[in-house]
Motif scaffolding. Structure first.
Motif, short mmCIF file in Angstrom:
data_model
loop_
_atom_site.label_atom_id
_atom_site.label_comp_id
_atom_site.label_asym_id
_atom_site.label_seq_id
_atom_site.Cartn_x
_atom_site.Cartn_y
_atom_site.Cartn_z
N VAL A 123 0.83 -1.21 0.00
CA VAL A 123 0.00 0.00 0.00
C VAL A 123 0.87 1.26 0.00
O VAL A 123 0.45 2.32 0.43
CB VAL A 123 -0.98 0.01 1.20
N GLY A 124 2.09 1.13 -0.48
CA GLY A 124 2.97 2.29 -0.58
C GLY A 124 3.39 2.86 0.76
O GLY A 124 3.73 4.04 0.85
N ALA A 125 3.39 2.01 1.80
CA ALA A 125 3.75 2.44 3.16
C ALA A 125 2.85 3.55 3.67
O ALA A 125 3.27 4.34 4.52
CB ALA A 125 5.23 2.84 3.24
N ALA A 126 1.62 3.60 3.19
CA ALA A 126 0.71 4.69 3.59
C ALA A 126 0.47 4.71 5.09
O ALA A 126 0.45 5.78 5.72
CB ALA A 126 -0.63 4.55 2.85
N ARG A 127 0.31 3.53 5.69
CA ARG A 127 0.04 3.48 7.13
C ARG A 127 1.29 3.85 7.93
O ARG A 127 1.21 4.55 8.94
CB ARG A 127 -0.48 2.09 7.50
N ALA A 128 2.44 3.39 7.46
CA ALA A 128 3.69 3.73 8.14
C ALA A 128 3.97 5.22 8.08
O ALA A 128 4.42 5.83 9.06
CB ALA A 128 4.85 2.95 7.53
N ILE A 129 3.71 5.84 6.93
CA ILE A 129 3.94 7.28 6.80
C ILE A 129 2.97 8.07 7.66
O ILE A 129 3.33 9.10 8.24
CB ILE A 129 3.89 7.69 5.32
N GLU A 130 1.73 7.59 7.80
CA GLU A 130 0.80 8.26 8.70
C GLU A 130 1.30 8.18 10.14
O GLU A 130 1.20 9.16 10.90
CB GLU A 130 -0.59 7.65 8.59
N HIS A 131 1.85 7.05 10.55
CA HIS A 131 2.43 6.93 11.89
C HIS A 131 3.63 7.87 12.03
O HIS A 131 3.82 8.51 13.08
CB HIS A 131 2.85 5.50 12.16
N LEU A 132 4.44 7.96 10.98
CA LEU A 132 5.58 8.87 11.00
C LEU A 132 5.11 10.31 11.19
O LEU A 132 5.73 11.08 11.95
CB LEU A 132 6.36 8.74 9.69
N ARG A 133 4.03 10.68 10.55
CA ARG A 133 3.51 12.04 10.70
C ARG A 133 3.07 12.32 12.14
O ARG A 133 3.30 13.41 12.67
CB ARG A 133 2.35 12.27 9.73
N LEU A 134 2.43 11.34 12.78
CA LEU A 134 2.02 11.53 14.17
C LEU A 134 3.23 11.69 15.09
O LEU A 134 3.23 12.52 15.99
CB LEU A 134 1.19 10.34 14.63
N ILE A 135 4.27 10.91 14.84
CA ILE A 135 5.51 11.04 15.62
C ILE A 135 6.13 12.40 15.37
O ILE A 135 6.59 13.09 16.30
CB ILE A 135 6.49 9.91 15.26
N GLY A 136 6.15 12.81 14.10
CA GLY A 136 6.73 14.11 13.76
C GLY A 136 6.03 15.27 14.46
O GLY A 136 6.68 16.21 14.92
N ILE A 137 4.70 15.20 14.55
CA ILE A 137 3.96 16.25 15.26
C ILE A 137 4.43 16.33 16.71
O ILE A 137 4.63 17.43 17.25
CB ILE A 137 2.45 15.98 15.19
N GLU A 138 4.60 15.18 17.35
CA GLU A 138 5.06 15.18 18.75
C GLU A 138 6.46 15.76 18.87
O GLU A 138 6.81 16.35 19.90
CB GLU A 138 5.03 13.75 19.30
N MET A 139 7.26 15.63 17.81
CA MET A 139 8.61 16.19 17.79
C MET A 139 8.63 17.66 17.35
O MET A 139 9.69 18.22 17.12
CB MET A 139 9.50 15.37 16.84
N HIS A 140 7.45 18.26 17.20
CA HIS A 140 7.33 19.65 16.74
C HIS A 140 7.86 19.83 15.33
O HIS A 140 8.39 20.89 14.98
CB HIS A 140 8.04 20.61 17.70
#
Length: 206
Positions: A123-140
């Motif tokens: 699925v083009g790592a769509a779910r993994a990238i969404e998780h990465l975005r959530l982590i990134g938000i926490e990292m400001h």
């Protein structure tokens, strides 16, 4: 050189360390796209080159200096960049343990910087990238809206165990998303560079 005129320094981070990883194919392709531009300077960072231990610090480096020399080297490396491109594999609906560990081993070095991603898998790592975005938000951090997803028939065309075709076979399907993602990355990199410079100037004047 003024912040407005400075080229953002971008790190392209390979997020898989497996011996049999496929990550080098999309990493080298994305590196080529970034290097062809005149509005950024890009450097490849391979997590294989950083022997980061499994996170075992007293606390996040946001609060307590890291004791691991390799973690400190990782943080010092990241500090020199203005934005990031992550090469993302998807393992069991999320990102790799090696990438999550690398994210956890820094904090202020990610803060107020943008990132985008190129992901691959069914699925083009769509779910993994969404998780990465959530982590990134926490990292400001700031996530671009666009990302490159190599999925479905495109992925199976180039994956060695199936089609084993060169990535150039599907390149025309990837270029629009790559161009948009890199355009957005540069915009946010310049915006956050200016904002960080303004904060630093106010702090020095205080």
């Amino acid at each position: 050189m003024s912040t407005a005129a400075a080229k953002p320094k971008i790190a392209l981070i390979i997020g898989s360390t497996r011996a049999a990883r496929f990550a080098d194919v999309p990493a080298q392709w994305m590196l080529k796209q970034a290097q062809a531009r005149e509005d950024m300077d890009v450097q490849l960072l391979d997590l294989r080159d950083f022997s980061l231990p499994f996170f075992d610090e007293v606390a996040s480096s946001a609060w307590v200096p890291s004791q691991s020399p390799e973690a400190v080297r990782w943080q010092q490396t990241l500090a020199g960049f203005d934005g990031f491109i992550f090469v993302v594999a998807e393992y069991n609906h999320s990102l790799t343990a090696s990438l999550k560990n690398a994210l956890d081993h820094a904090y202020t070095e990610w803060s107020h910087k943008p990132f985008t991603a190129i992901g691959y898998g069914g699925v083009g790592a769509a779910r993994a990238i969404e998780h990465l975005r959530l982590i990134g938000i926490e990292m400001h951090m700031v996530s671009t809206h666009a990302a490159v997803h190599i999925g479905g028939s495109d992925f199976f065309t180039i994956f060695p165990a199936v089609g084993n075709q060169p990535i150039e076979t599907i390149e025309q399907n990837l270029l629009p998303a790559a161009t948009t993602a890199l355009d957005e990355l540069v915009w946010w990199a310049k915006a956050t560079m200016a904002a960080r410079a303004g904060t630093a100037a106010r702090t020095e004047a205080a």
